[in-house]
Design a protein around this motif. Structure first.
Motif, PDB file in Angstrom:
ATOM      1  N   VAL A 314      73.035  -8.004  25.498  1.00 11.72           N
ATOM      2  CA  VAL A 314      73.902  -7.178  24.658  1.00 11.72           C
ATOM      3  C   VAL A 314      74.193  -7.969  23.395  1.00 11.72           C
ATOM      4  N   GLU A 315      73.961  -7.354  22.246  1.00 13.72           N
ATOM      5  CA  GLU A 315      74.212  -8.020  20.971  1.00 13.72           C
ATOM      6  C   GLU A 315      75.225  -7.209  20.177  1.00 13.72           C
ATOM      7  N   ILE A 316      76.262  -7.864  19.707  1.00 10.90           N
ATOM      8  CA  ILE A 316      77.251  -7.225  18.847  1.00 10.90           C
ATOM      9  C   ILE A 316      77.040  -7.771  17.447  1.00 10.90           C
ATOM     10  N   TRP A 317      76.625  -6.905  16.543  1.00 13.41           N
ATOM     11  CA  TRP A 317      76.351  -7.304  15.165  1.00 13.41           C
ATOM     12  C   TRP A 317      77.565  -6.968  14.301  1.00 13.41           C
ATOM     13  N   ILE A 318      78.064  -7.957  13.583  1.00 10.73           N
ATOM     14  CA  ILE A 318      79.187  -7.736  12.680  1.00 10.73           C
ATOM     15  C   ILE A 318      78.643  -7.215  11.358  1.00 10.73           C
TER      16      ILE A 318
END
Length: 595
Positions: A314-318
């Motif tokens: 899971v990647e959370i991109w700002i």
């Protein structure tokens, strides 16, 4: 990358990008574009010629101009460069490139398509197998990812993906279920609580969980003066019968103790690893693989003590708020703003969050907010039904409580500005400018604008001050704010959520109460801790709200609406009270894109 950056910089300085078209330009002009000496320009041009990017002909003699010919396909160049930025986690640079006004429309569209294809569900090829990846865009960075200080719903959710507690509260069954402890018991007096830890639970760094880690977590809350420290105040000492049996000995009976050990603050951390927000070690289904200012990457933990997550990463991109050249994509993601229309191929889940928006008066600061007549004027001018209708894209309905089910039993008669003005004349307000602090986000901007407009109509002067994640917990807010508009979302364990509203040092409710109000509420809460019946406790907690309503200590505004959009291929869609999806339960029938 440096050579590519220079080449891109040169392209932005040229008026002609067409392939195989010769154009005149001097070394001095290139020196100005590339911000380097003419000697370095010649070295760079030679390198680009060797790479086949361009052809350079130096003008020899008076009147003979130097010429440059682009030999590469600039679309392919930018495509390759853009994908490299994304794979390296340089999300900010990628967004800046899309938004560069010198970028030709055809290339901007190409980069936008690449961006769109990499958000949501993506299948990537790993070393030996394909990887199922979920990428979530988030318009602002994280504040605190430390269980001892976490104060935001999203951060709490991500922490639970990495760290587990001894027990957790199941909202559907309204009971506690095992997590790191497989069983527990207490003595008749409820002054000794014993927990039996699961065998073979591994932390992400490989070591087996023991009672020593539980004790370390409690000690850490105390030593750091955590806002959750109150939860462990009753613990007098901790007994280790062996490495898997641990007993909390309390100073007084506490029927509420399971709620406290099930708090996010009691996410168990390893005693042998110094805590770092950039390298959190826990026992959850995902481990922290990377955490920068631009993205958070969680990878499935293969040795998780329960079923391994189906998602591999899971990647959370700002990313910045949507703007020019950065169109919004609506996927299954829970952080999307609720005002957008549904898109083809997605499904919507609309629900009411447990909690509400409210206005808090700062009773720790001198001012007119101590005057009941002034607070009554504010109560009347903030007509909850009108505000809820104005903000209908965010609001589920007017609130008279933190609990929607209580608000549903209440009536909200309309109030007039004339009534508000009459109460204002009875107050000690004399035209001074009052500071209204608000949190970040478009919702708070619109809410504050409506309140300010109403205030202005009866002569109340308001200055809006915006809080950031950096200064939200600062003493400056406590010293300078006369009022604040905030939102609280309660966790699955509603009882603990209500306790936190009043006891947690991070909430504006607690921070803005004067000593007398705190002492009164603490007396109420100490009685609640001794109650054995859940409904009796909830009733007592709700009575605290009744006291606040009678005194107009808070202005309840509205309950928040949540709209989650998800792809129909998504399976295992289970949300918590914060509206976030439990990543460990997710799986996808088929992926729509690959990297």
């Amino acid at each position: 990358m440096k050579s590519q950056e220079h080449f891109m910089q040169m392209l932005f300085g040229l008026s002609e990008w067409e392939m195989n078209r010769e154009q005149s330009i001097s070394v001095d002009a290139l020196s100005e574009i590339l911000c380097c000496t003419p000697r370095n320009v010649k070295l760079i041009l030679r390198k680009w010629e060797n790479e086949g990017l361009l052809r350079w002909k130096a003008g020899v003699g008076r009147g003979n101009h130097s010429t440059l010919t682009i030999l590469c396909d600039t679309s392919h160049f930018f495509r390759s460069y853009f994908k490299k930025l994304l794979s390296d986690g340089k999300i900010g640079e990628a967004i800046e490139l899309i938004q560069n006004k010198k970028l030709p429309p055809r290339i901007k569209r190409l980069l936008q398509q690449i961006w769109d294809s990499q958000i949501g569900f993506v299948s990537e090829q790993g070393e030996s197998a394909s990887l199922d990846v979920l990428r979530i865009p988030r318009p602002r960075g994280f504040s605190v990812l430390d269980p001892a200080f976490v104060a935001v719903a999203a951060e709490s959710h991500f922490l639970h993906q990495m760290c587990h507690r001894l027990v957790y509260f199941d909202q559907e069954q309204e009971t506690f279920l095992p997590e790191l402890a497989h069983a527990w018991e207490c003595n008749a007096e409820m002054t000794a609580w014993t927990f039996y830890l699961r065998k073979g639970v591994r932390f992400h760094h490989g070591r087996i969980l023991t009672g020593k880690d539980v004790e370390y977590t409690v000690q850490r809350l105390r030593e750091l003066d955590s806002p959750y420290r109150w939860q462990m105040e009753d613990v007098e000492w901790i007994e280790h019968q062996n490495e898997r049996i641990i007993t909390f000995h309390l100073r007084q009976p506490n029927h509420f103790f399971l709620h406290l050990v099930g708090s996010i603050a009691m996410s168990i951390l390893p005693h042998d690893v110094a805590f770092s927000q950039r390298a959190i070690v826990g026992t959850g289904p995902f481990r922290m693989a990377e955490y920068t200012d631009e993205r958070l990457i969680l990878e499935a933990f293969d040795e998780y003590y329960r079923e391994r997550a189906v998602l591999d990463r899971v990647e959370i991109w700002i990313v910045p708020e949507p703007g020019d050249g950065c169109s919004e994509q609506l996927y299954q993601l829970p952080h999307q703003e609720p005002q957008h229309e549904s898109v083809s191929g997605s499904e919507n889940l609309v629900f009411e969050e447990i909690g509400c928006h409210y206005l808090a008066f700062n009773f720790r600061r001198q001012g007119v907010q101590h005057d009941f007549a002034f607070r009554k004027a504010m109560r009347l001018l903030v007509d909850r039904k009108q505000l809820s209708e104005v903000l209908s894209k965010y609001s589920y309905g007017p609130a008279g409580s933190f609990l929607p089910r209580k608000s549903a039993t209440m009536t909200f008669p309309s109030s007039s500005l004339e009534e508000a003005a009459a109460w204002l004349r009875r107050s000690s307000y004399r035209g001074e400018t009052l500071s209204l602090f608000i949190s970040e986000g478009q919702l708070f901007e619109e809410e504050a604008a409506w309140i300010c407009s109403r205030c202005e109509q009866i002569g109340i002067q308001i200055k809006v001050v915006r809080m950031t994640k950096a200064n939200f917990l600062s003493e400056h807010v406590d010293r300078e704010a006369d009022m604040a508009v905030m939102g609280e979302v309660l966790q699955n364990d509603i009882e603990l959520g209500l306790f936190e509203v009043y006891k947690n040092k991070c909430t504006m409710v607690h921070r803005f109460m004067d000593d007398d109000r705190r002492a009164l509420i603490d007396r109420h809460l100490s009685v609640v801790l001794q109650m054995t019946d859940r409904e009796e406790r909830l009733h007592a907690l709700v009575q605290i709200e009744d006291t606040l309503n009678e005194d107009i200590g808070l202005l309840f505004h509205f309950h928040m609406k949540r709209v989650d959009r998800f792809h129909p291929a998504l399976q295992g869609f289970v949300t918590d009270s914060y509206g976030w999806v439990d990543f460990s339960k997710l799986w996808v029938k088929s992926f729509v894109t690959t990297l």
